[in-house]
Scaffold this motif. Structure first.
Motif, mmCIF file in Angstrom:
data_model
loop_
_atom_site.group_PDB
_atom_site.id
_atom_site.type_symbol
_atom_site.label_atom_id
_atom_site.label_comp_id
_atom_site.label_asym_id
_atom_site.label_seq_id
_atom_site.Cartn_x
_atom_site.Cartn_y
_atom_site.Cartn_z
ATOM 1 N N PHE A 112 0.851 -1.193 0.000
ATOM 2 C CA PHE A 112 0.000 0.000 0.000
ATOM 3 C C PHE A 112 0.887 1.243 0.000
ATOM 4 O O PHE A 112 1.868 1.311 0.742
ATOM 5 N N LYS A 113 0.541 2.216 -0.825
ATOM 6 C CA LYS A 113 1.326 3.439 -0.931
ATOM 7 C C LYS A 113 0.833 4.486 0.066
ATOM 8 O O LYS A 113 -0.332 4.874 0.048
ATOM 9 N N VAL A 114 1.748 4.905 0.934
ATOM 10 C CA VAL A 114 1.453 5.979 1.882
ATOM 11 C C VAL A 114 1.913 7.289 1.257
ATOM 12 O O VAL A 114 3.089 7.444 0.896
ATOM 13 N N GLY A 136 -3.552 9.029 12.375
ATOM 14 C CA GLY A 136 -5.007 8.931 12.503
ATOM 15 C C GLY A 136 -5.733 8.893 11.173
ATOM 16 O O GLY A 136 -6.952 8.707 11.135
ATOM 17 N N THR A 137 -4.994 9.062 10.050
ATOM 18 C CA THR A 137 -5.612 8.986 8.727
ATOM 19 C C THR A 137 -6.113 7.566 8.470
ATOM 20 O O THR A 137 -5.431 6.588 8.790
ATOM 21 N N ILE A 138 -7.330 7.449 7.909
ATOM 22 C CA ILE A 138 -7.927 6.137 7.641
ATOM 23 C C ILE A 138 -7.985 5.899 6.136
ATOM 24 O O ILE A 138 -8.497 6.731 5.384
ATOM 25 N N PHE A 139 -7.457 4.753 5.717
ATOM 26 C CA PHE A 139 -7.496 4.356 4.317
ATOM 27 C C PHE A 139 -8.438 3.160 4.150
ATOM 28 O O PHE A 139 -8.493 2.273 5.020
ATOM 29 N N LYS A 140 -9.165 3.133 3.050
ATOM 30 C CA LYS A 140 -10.072 2.011 2.761
ATOM 31 C C LYS A 140 -9.464 1.101 1.712
ATOM 32 O O LYS A 140 -9.088 1.541 0.626
ATOM 33 N N LEU A 141 -9.375 -0.187 2.055
ATOM 34 C CA LEU A 141 -8.938 -1.197 1.102
ATOM 35 C C LEU A 141 -10.168 -2.002 0.703
ATOM 36 O O LEU A 141 -10.643 -2.867 1.455
ATOM 37 N N LYS A 142 -10.716 -1.719 -0.449
ATOM 38 C CA LYS A 142 -11.969 -2.313 -0.888
ATOM 39 C C LYS A 142 -11.818 -3.823 -1.109
ATOM 40 O O LYS A 142 -10.849 -4.287 -1.704
ATOM 41 N N GLY A 143 -12.809 -4.564 -0.604
ATOM 42 C CA GLY A 143 -12.844 -6.004 -0.832
ATOM 43 C C GLY A 143 -11.842 -6.801 -0.039
ATOM 44 O O GLY A 143 -11.611 -7.972 -0.337
ATOM 45 N N GLN A 144 -11.241 -6.204 1.004
ATOM 46 C CA GLN A 144 -10.275 -6.919 1.826
ATOM 47 C C GLN A 144 -10.827 -7.234 3.217
ATOM 48 O O GLN A 144 -10.068 -7.555 4.131
ATOM 49 N N GLY A 145 -12.160 -7.163 3.361
ATOM 50 C CA GLY A 145 -12.789 -7.484 4.637
ATOM 51 C C GLY A 145 -13.236 -8.937 4.708
ATOM 52 O O GLY A 145 -12.649 -9.818 4.080
#
Length: 381
Positions: free
Chosen positions: A304-306, A313-322
């Motif tokens: 994942f690229k930061v 505290g920044t929140i990133f969403k990884l779609k379909g990884q739940g």
């Protein structure tokens, strides 16, 4: 089941209604539409509709399942499953209870034939199974031990010693039921109830089986395998048909109800089909940006690229990884909260670089003087 009305709407109550309110609403509607007192067209169908709604909402397990999944959560239930735990005697004092069950179980109009008290299905038994979050994601097979009532291997449920025969009950003449006539505000009503003398069997055991002591069943422990589907959540119930207690004098077993408990995971937090995880990064990574590896529930890592300048505290969403979903195809998302870690100790080179960074940034750093305890601790190193 998609064409059915919402059960709360049928009874005219809120979803937060307590047991007393639901019972009161049902009694009012059921007495209004009972075919013995209502001649309106469609009264019997309305009576069945409100009775089904009450059967579900008055049962805590069925209500929880209905609240979670709607009518789809009732798939697989038979008519007997809906009404087996409903105490209609308490609701319909003075009505012919046999007639009511005729409508539920296919006996036709309430003015038709009476329902007999034949062999009954055994009761359900309940157990709990703990699983890990990974097992909930993938689905798994578990072996569990249960103790249940099984037909006596000696008398095969007859309750009598082999070679002896029970006597016909003189109270009910072997029918297993007695009729009681009572006067109510609706007029004279006939109640049909199981015979208390023989317990509804129509027989009196005079020479009981010595192995089961006249009970007709034995307590036995067995190990069974259950399939837990992927995507199950905390508190979900699985029904295993035919693994409950045997019926009185019959081989008709009830079901096994398994409640799923998911162990707390050290890495992930779950909400529905979504997963949440904290990911630590250093100050340079946050300031300059970086490509980091993030663990997934599948056991692998993804890159994942930061972005440069990422704040703690920044929140990133990884779609379909739940989580896999138990209700439909597909997966939820994974939400990664970035935590920028500040080092607790710095060597002289690191301090020098940071001080230079502060100076270039126009910041003046006022160094905190160490206390006596810290100076003594440093001297002892």
């Amino acid at each position: 089941m998609a064409d059915k009305r919402d059960y709360y709407e049928v009874l005219g109550v809120d979803k937060s209604a307590d047991e007393k309110t639901i019972k009161k609403a049902y009694r009012k509607l059921a007495r209004k539409y009972h075919p013995d007192v209502c001649d309106e067209e469609g009264a019997e169908d309305k009576f069945k509709e409100v009775s089904e709604a009450y059967a579900v909402l008055s049962d805590s397990e069925k209500r929880q399942r209905y609240d979670q999944f709607g009518h789809a959560g009732m798939d697989g239930y038979t008519a007997e499953d809906f009404y087996q735990n409903v105490n209609f005697d308490d609701i319909f004092q003075g009505f012919d209870i046999g007639n009511i069950f005729d409508m539920f179980f296919g006996g036709g109009s309430s003015r038709g034939n009476r329902r007999g008290y034949g062999p009954q299905k055994g009761s359900d038994i309940y157990t709990e199974v703990p699983i890990t979050l990974e097992e909930a994601f993938n689905g798994c097979e578990k072996e569990i031990k249960i103790t249940r009532n099984e037909l006596c291997s000696t008398c095969h449920g007859s309750k009598s010693k082999p070679g002896s025969n029970p006597e016909t009950c003189s109270t009910c003449d072997g029918t297993g039921q007695v009729k009681e006539v009572s006067n109510t505000f609706l007029g004279q009503m006939v109640n049909v109830r199981p015979c208390r003398e023989c317990g509804g069997t129509g027989k009196i055991i005079t020479d009981p089986c010595t192995d089961c002591h006249g009970r007709g069943y034995e307590r036995k422990t067995k190990t069974i395998k259950i399939e837990i589907p992927e995507g199950v959540n905390e508190g979900n119930h699985l029904r295993v048909s035919g693994e409950g207690n045997c019926g009185d004098g019959t081989g008709l077993e009830g079901d096994l109800i398994v409640t799923i408990h998911i162990k707390k995971d050290k890495r992930f937090t779950r909400e529905g089909d979504h997963l949440y995880v904290d990911q630590q990064i250093s100050f340079p990574q946050a300031a300059l940006g970086d490509v980091i590896s993030i663990p997934t529930i599948e056991g692998k890592e993804i890159e994942f690229k930061v972005s440069p300048g990422t704040q703690s505290g920044t929140i990133f969403k990884l779609k379909g990884q739940g989580m896999n979903s138990v209700r439909h195809h597909g997966r939820g998302n994974m939400y990664v909260t970035v935590q920028v870690v500040v080092p607790k100790k710095l060597n002289s080179k690191q301090k020098e670089i940071l001080e230079e960074f502060a100076s270039v940034s126009g910041e003046e750093i006022n160094h905190v003087e160490k206390g006596l305890f810290d100076r003594v601790k440093d001297a002892m190193k």
